[in-house]
Each structure stands twice: as structure tokens, then as C-alpha cells.
Motif scaffolding. Structure first.
Motif, short mmCIF file in Angstrom:
data_model
loop_
_atom_site.label_atom_id
_atom_site.label_comp_id
_atom_site.label_asym_id
_atom_site.label_seq_id
_atom_site.Cartn_x
_atom_site.Cartn_y
_atom_site.Cartn_z
N ARG A 75 0.83 -1.20 0.00
CA ARG A 75 0.00 0.00 0.00
C ARG A 75 0.87 1.25 0.00
N ARG A 76 1.94 1.24 0.78
CA ARG A 76 2.62 2.51 1.05
C ARG A 76 4.02 2.63 0.47
N HIS A 77 4.63 1.51 0.14
CA HIS A 77 6.02 1.62 -0.31
C HIS A 77 6.08 1.69 -1.84
N THR A 78 6.86 2.62 -2.35
CA THR A 78 7.09 2.70 -3.78
C THR A 78 8.34 1.90 -4.13
N VAL A 79 8.13 0.82 -4.86
CA VAL A 79 9.25 -0.04 -5.23
C VAL A 79 9.94 0.58 -6.45
N ASP A 80 11.17 1.01 -6.26
CA ASP A 80 11.90 1.64 -7.36
C ASP A 80 12.66 0.63 -8.21
N SER A 81 13.09 -0.46 -7.59
CA SER A 81 13.92 -1.41 -8.34
C SER A 81 13.07 -2.21 -9.32
N PRO A 82 13.53 -2.30 -10.57
CA PRO A 82 12.80 -3.13 -11.54
C PRO A 82 13.05 -4.62 -11.35
N TYR A 83 13.91 -4.97 -10.40
CA TYR A 83 14.28 -6.37 -10.24
C TYR A 83 13.44 -7.03 -9.14
N LEU A 92 13.40 -4.00 3.19
CA LEU A 92 14.28 -3.42 4.23
C LEU A 92 14.15 -1.90 4.25
N ALA A 93 14.08 -1.31 3.06
CA ALA A 93 13.93 0.16 2.98
C ALA A 93 12.59 0.57 3.59
N TYR A 94 11.58 -0.21 3.34
CA TYR A 94 10.26 0.05 3.93
C TYR A 94 10.35 0.00 5.46
N LEU A 95 11.00 -1.06 5.98
CA LEU A 95 11.12 -1.18 7.44
C LEU A 95 11.88 0.00 8.03
N ALA A 96 12.89 0.45 7.30
CA ALA A 96 13.75 1.51 7.83
C ALA A 96 13.05 2.87 7.83
N THR A 97 12.11 3.05 6.93
CA THR A 97 11.54 4.40 6.78
C THR A 97 10.08 4.50 7.17
N ARG A 98 9.44 3.38 7.48
CA ARG A 98 7.99 3.43 7.67
C ARG A 98 7.64 4.18 8.94
N GLU A 99 6.52 4.85 8.86
CA GLU A 99 5.96 5.49 10.05
C GLU A 99 4.58 4.91 10.24
N GLY A 100 4.33 4.36 11.41
CA GLY A 100 3.05 3.70 11.63
C GLY A 100 3.05 2.33 10.96
N GLY A 101 1.87 1.84 10.67
CA GLY A 101 1.78 0.49 10.10
C GLY A 101 1.67 -0.54 11.20
N PRO A 102 1.48 -1.79 10.82
CA PRO A 102 1.31 -2.85 11.82
C PRO A 102 2.52 -2.90 12.76
N SER A 103 2.24 -3.15 14.01
CA SER A 103 3.30 -3.16 15.02
C SER A 103 4.22 -4.37 14.84
N LEU A 104 5.52 -4.11 14.92
CA LEU A 104 6.51 -5.17 14.79
C LEU A 104 7.44 -5.15 15.99
N PRO A 105 8.04 -6.28 16.32
CA PRO A 105 8.97 -6.29 17.46
C PRO A 105 10.17 -5.38 17.19
N PRO A 106 10.81 -4.89 18.23
CA PRO A 106 11.91 -3.93 18.04
C PRO A 106 13.10 -4.51 17.27
N PHE A 107 13.22 -5.83 17.26
CA PHE A 107 14.35 -6.45 16.57
C PHE A 107 14.04 -6.75 15.09
N ALA A 108 12.85 -6.36 14.62
CA ALA A 108 12.43 -6.77 13.28
C ALA A 108 13.42 -6.32 12.19
N ALA A 109 13.85 -5.07 12.27
CA ALA A 109 14.74 -4.55 11.21
C ALA A 109 16.07 -5.32 11.22
N ASP A 110 16.63 -5.55 12.41
CA ASP A 110 17.88 -6.31 12.50
C ASP A 110 17.71 -7.73 11.97
N LEU A 111 16.64 -8.36 12.40
CA LEU A 111 16.40 -9.76 12.01
C LEU A 111 16.25 -9.86 10.50
#
Lengths: 247, 296
Positions: A75-83, A92-111
Motif C-alpha cells: 500500500r505505502r512503499h514505492t518499489v523503485d527497483s525493476p528487479y 528493508l527500505a520500507y522497514l527503515a523508513t515506515r511510520e506507523g503500520g502494523p506493530s513489529l517487534p523492536p528487533f524486526a529490522a535487524d532480524l
């Protein structure tokens, strides 16, 4: 974006529904059943590569949250890569930049980053054939970090996280790893430490070994000679693993 | 103007290459003898290194290859991705790829959705897409083939699908990737006669053809999954294509629910048989029209 032609407005509305079928009105004049097929195909196609790469996250958050996250990504992420194979990178870019959205554990981005490394490193573009050698490196030798050696620093202990280990706060110590692919395309992960990663960062920034050791010695307030001796041993261990290469 | 598509492309019967079959093709034990050429999506192999990359390089050195693109979004609203186009060009040249095809569809809005969405069949869209195809051909320094895609919904049509396809390929002066399964799927989804549609296609521009399996979503809806065996009505339609246009080189596409390679090679063998008998019946028709294969 330039002004859209009428046919492009139809396309925009068509895609908007596909991204978010629960909240967007389907385009007029098209049977809902047919629009639903598009929404399902696009979702399933995106979900399948993400589920494959980020199986660990899916396992710890459960199916319902996982589906909500994938939908939020669509819904919210614009996929730039054609691959298609870069959809995990986009996630990963979505996880790093998202504001709001479904709640994820604090380790989600690292994992997820750790999972991505396991997925991406075997497929990464090759080093030149002559990049690797077996002669010991000396203090004056120009060195570089192989493009197939990825120093990793995580706040959470990514190697331990799973259904039975879901820390809510990070431990005092970060987790340091080096992922590497050697000249035989064998992928390995080695536990590392802050000092080694500092050395690799200096080398990656173009600093010669002698200057890098000098800088580390200053940072640690230790004699340069001792840092050089210990450092050169580390450098040659990393060289033997094809992590450091002759520049 | 006659368009002699044949010499620019592959010959015979080909197969879409999946990673699952790389080892069997790499084994070089004769198992893959029945395949004249292989097809890949360049986007799945550009910049892929490591073991897969090496295996792929070994295969492109052994087999003729064609490329079937996924992400150029010929009908999409954002500018053509020049960096992708340059990467494709480099890929085609470095692997000595015979030809490149893309879908007559959009896979983007403001970003990539990685699936094929229909282009509204309008005059404006014809000019828009044809111009983009021309740019692609200029950059790649070769003609490309565009594929008639399967679709499940037609937003705002102002002309028929057939007129749309014909207009685009003529205006762009490009080649056609004749997807026989898609004609069949669309003929159910939009209730038209697949044989009449097929005969209306600019088959003289066909650089090669696709045949594939699909799934039955509902009595009046088929989905082009490439996940099943080719069904008889599609084989029949392929025969019709060969009768109408000659034994066009043809690729079997199979992307999901992969059976053993041997099963797919059986289907590839069936393509080859159809090509031989299609050539015969076409030859017969040419020599003596009254004894040609009956139409319809």
C-alpha cells in the motif's frame, strides 16, 4: 509526474485498487471478481519472495501480522527497483523508513537485515577472478575489503532470535558479524568485534593499514607497535578468508 | 512491407529456464538435447554472481538463448527506465542473446508492482506505447518483440484488443511474441473466438511463440499461471498458428508447480512435432489450397 492522459488515469485507479483493495474503490465498470484476481496475483507474487527471505520474521510475528505488514508494504512503499529479486531490499527500505503500520517487534529490522544478507550474498556480483591471492599481507600493502565481505553490526542478537528468543530491549553488547563469500563462492559468517569492524571501516574508507592501525591505537590510547602486531595478524586471518584483498 | 522475423530470432522448440533445472542442464548428459533454445527473464539474471551466475554463463555458452523481459513496463506511466534498459543491453550483448521481447502491458504505477496490468485499448495508448517501443529499439539497437498478454479486466477500451495490438506493432515497427496460451485464456475471459483472433494477429511479425498452462478460476475465467500442463485446446490453437503463420519457433513456459524436467521435455517434444506437421500442412496448403487444413 507529468499530466496523465485519460488512459493513464484509468491505469492509476486500476493499480491503486490492487495496492489496497480493502480501502480503495474498484474502478467503475469492471467486475469486482476480476479486479480481485489482480489484487490477489500481485499480493501473492510479492508475498512469496518476502515470505521466502523473511521466514524468520513471519514465524515470530505470526501469519496475521505478517499479512498486514506485506499489505502495508504494498500500500505505502514505492518499489523503485525493476528487479523482482530486489523486493527484499525494498522491504528493508520500507522497514527503515515506515511510520506507523502494523506493530513489529523492536528487533524486526535487524532480524530482516540478517536474513537479507543470507539471501543476497550468494547472488551478489562476482569479484574479478584475479582479486584473491594467498601471499601474506604486510603493513605497507594496499588492501581493500572484498565487495563480497559484509561487516555487520546489529543492536539485537540476530543469530539467537526465534520463537523462543524475542528480546524486547537490546542487550548491552551489540552483535558483530562478518558475512563473506570466498573465491569458491562458499558463504560464511564469522562472529567478530567492534575493533575488527572499525578496522574494516577504515580500510573501506581508503585508509592504508599503517594509518588505520595508528588511528585505532590513538582511539584506544595503546602503543602503535602493539596494535600493529595484533592488527596484522587479524588482517592476515581476514585475508585468508578472502575478506580482505590486495588492492 | 514484408517483415522477415525468422532470421533475427531462435529456431525450433525452446523452454523457459528455471533455476530448479540449472543443474540438469549443466550436467550435459544429453538430457536436455531435446531443447533447441532457452528463454530467461533478463531481470532475473542481470548482475547475478556466485554459483548461479557461473552456471548461467556456462549455459549461455552452450545453448542459444532468448530474453523475455518483465519490468520495462512498456505501457506504464513513469518514464522508461534507462538504467534498466542499458543493463539489458549489456546483458544481451555479453551473453550473445538472440532476441529480446517484452509484454504489451504495464507493471508499474508510480512504482513496480511486479505483475502485468492491462493497457487500456485506446488510440492515445497506442501512440504512447509505440513510441516507447521505438525508444527501446533505438537504445538496444535491435528490434524487439512485444507479447500479447493475458488479462482479466479491460479498463476503458475504445478499440478491440486485436486492433490495439496491430496498431502498436505497426506504428512501432516491432516484432511480435505470439502467446498462444494468452489468446486462449483471453478468449474465455472475454468470450471471443480464439481461432479468429489468432488469424487476425500480425503473425508475419512473430519472432517466436509462447505456449503454457493456465488454471481454471471459473467457467468463464482462466488465469495465466504457467503452473500447469498445456491443455489440448491450447495445443490445437498452436497447430492453428503453425498453419496460419508457419512453424514459428516456440517456447514452453512453466514457472510454478514444476514437474520433473523430463515431463517438460515431453511437452517441448510435442511442440517440435507440431512444428513439423504444421510445416507439412502449410506446405500442402501452399501447393494445393483445397487440400489444406480446414479453418475453423
Amino acid at each position: 509526474m507529468a499530466r496523465l492522459a485519460p488512459f493513464q488515469r484509468l491505469q492509476r485507479d486500476f493499480a491503486a485498487y490492487i495496492r489496497d483493495p480493502e480501502n480503495v474503490t474498484p474502478p467503475p465498470g469492471i467486475e469486482p471478481r476480476r479486479m480481485a484476481i489482480y489484487a490477489r496475483l500481485v499480493y501473492n507474487n510479492v508475498e512469496s519472495v518476502l515470505a521466502n527471505v523473511f521466514a524468520d520474521l513471519q514465524e515470530v510475528v505470526g501469519k496475521t501480522t505478517w499479512r498486514a505488514v506485506v499489505r502495508d508494504f504494498l500500500r505505502r512503499h514505492t518499489v523503485d527497483s525493476p528487479y523482482y529479486s530486489k523486493l527484499p531490499d525494498e522491504f528493508l527500505a520500507y522497514l527503515a523508513t515506515r511510520e506507523g503500520g502494523p506493530s513489529l517487534p523492536p528487533f524486526a529490522a535487524d532480524l530482516c537485515h540478517y536474513a537479507w544478507v543470507k539471501y543476497a550474498l550468494p547472488l551478489a556480483p562476482d569479484m574479478p577472478d584475479d582479486a584473491f591471492d594467498d601471499d601474506p599481507l604486510d603493513l605497507d600493502d594496499p588492501v581493500a575489503v572484498s565487495s563480497l565481505a559484509w561487516p555487520l553490526q546489529y543492536t539485537f542478537p540476530v543469530t539467537d532470535i526465534g520463537p523462543d528468543c524475542q528480546p524486547s530491549t537490546p542487550p548491552d553488547e551489540a552483535t558483530y558479524l562478518i558475512a563473506y563469500r570466498d573465491r569458491h563462492d562458499e558463504v560464511g559468517f564469522m562472529a567478530s568485534n567492534a575493533l575488527t569492524l572499525r578496522l574494516l571501516a577504515l580500510v573501506e574508507a581508503g585508509s592504508p593499514l599503517a594509518r588505520s592501525f595508528g588511528e585505532i591505537a590513538a582511539e584506544l590510547a595503546r602503543p602503535v607497535s602493539r596494535v600493529e602486531a595484533a592488527g596484522l595478524a587479524i588482517v592476515n586471518r581476514l585475508h585468508a578468508l578472502d575478506v580482505l584483498v590486495r588492492a | 512491407m514484408a517483415v522477415h522475423a525468422g532470421h533475427e530470432g531462435p529456431q525450433g522448440a525452446g523452454l523457459g529456464l528455471r533455476r530448479a533445472f540449472m543443474a540438469e542442464f549443466a550436467a550435459d548428459d544429453g538430457a536436455a538435447e531435446g531443447v533447441d533454445f532457452l528463454e530467461v527473464a533478463p531481470e532475473n539474471w542481470i548482475d547475478v554472481g556466485g554459483r548461479y551466475g557461473h552456471s548461467f554463463r556456462a549455459l549461455t555458452e552452450r545453448f542459444p538463448f532468448v530474453c523475455h523481459g518483465l519490468s520495462l513496463s512498456l505501457g506504464g506511466p513513469t518514464p522508461l527506465d534507462r538504467s534498466l534498459l542499458e543493463a539489458i543491453k549489456h546483458f544481451l550483448n555479453s551473453h550473445d542473446i538472440l532476441c529480446y521481447t517484452e509484454h504489451l502491458s504495464a507493471c508499474t504505477d508510480h512504482g513496480h508492482l511486479h505483475d502485468l496490468m492491462p493497457i487500456p485499448f485506446t488510440e492515445d495508448a497506442v501512440h504512447y506505447v509505440a513510441e516507447r517501443v521505438r525508444v527501446v529499439q533505438d537504445v538496444l539497437e535491435r528490434r524487439i518483440g512485444v507479447e500479447n498478454v493475458s488479462y482479466y479486466a479491460a479498463p476503458g477500451p475504445e478499440m478491440s484488443e486485436l486492433d490495439f495490438i496491430r496498431a502498436v506493432v505497426e506504428e512501432a515497427d516491432c516484432l511480435l511474441l505470439l502467446d498462444v496460451n494468452n489468446i486462449y485464456v483471453n478468449s474465455i475471459n472475454f468470450d471471443y473466438d480464439p481461432v479468429a483472433f489468432l488469424r487476425g494477429m500480425p503473425g508475419e511479425r512473430a519472432i517466436y511463440a509462447h505456449v503454457a498452462g493456465h488454471v481454471r478460476e471459473a467457467p468463464d475465467l482462466r488465469i495465466d499461471t504457467h503452473g500447469a500442463t498445456v491443455i489440448d485446446p491450447v495445443w490445437d490453437l498452436l497447430d492453428e498458428a503453425y498453419v496460419a503463420f508457419g512453424p514459428i519457433p516456440t517456447v514452453l513456459e512453466r514457472d510454478f508447480n514444476l514437474p520433473p524436467l523430463a515431463d517438460l521435455l515431453t511437452e517441448v517434444g510435442r511442440i517440435r512435432e507440431a512444428q513439423s506437421s504444421g510445416a507439412l500442412s502449410r506446405g500442402a496448403r501452399g501447393a494445393c489450397p483445397s487440400q489444406g487444413r480446414t479453418r475453423g
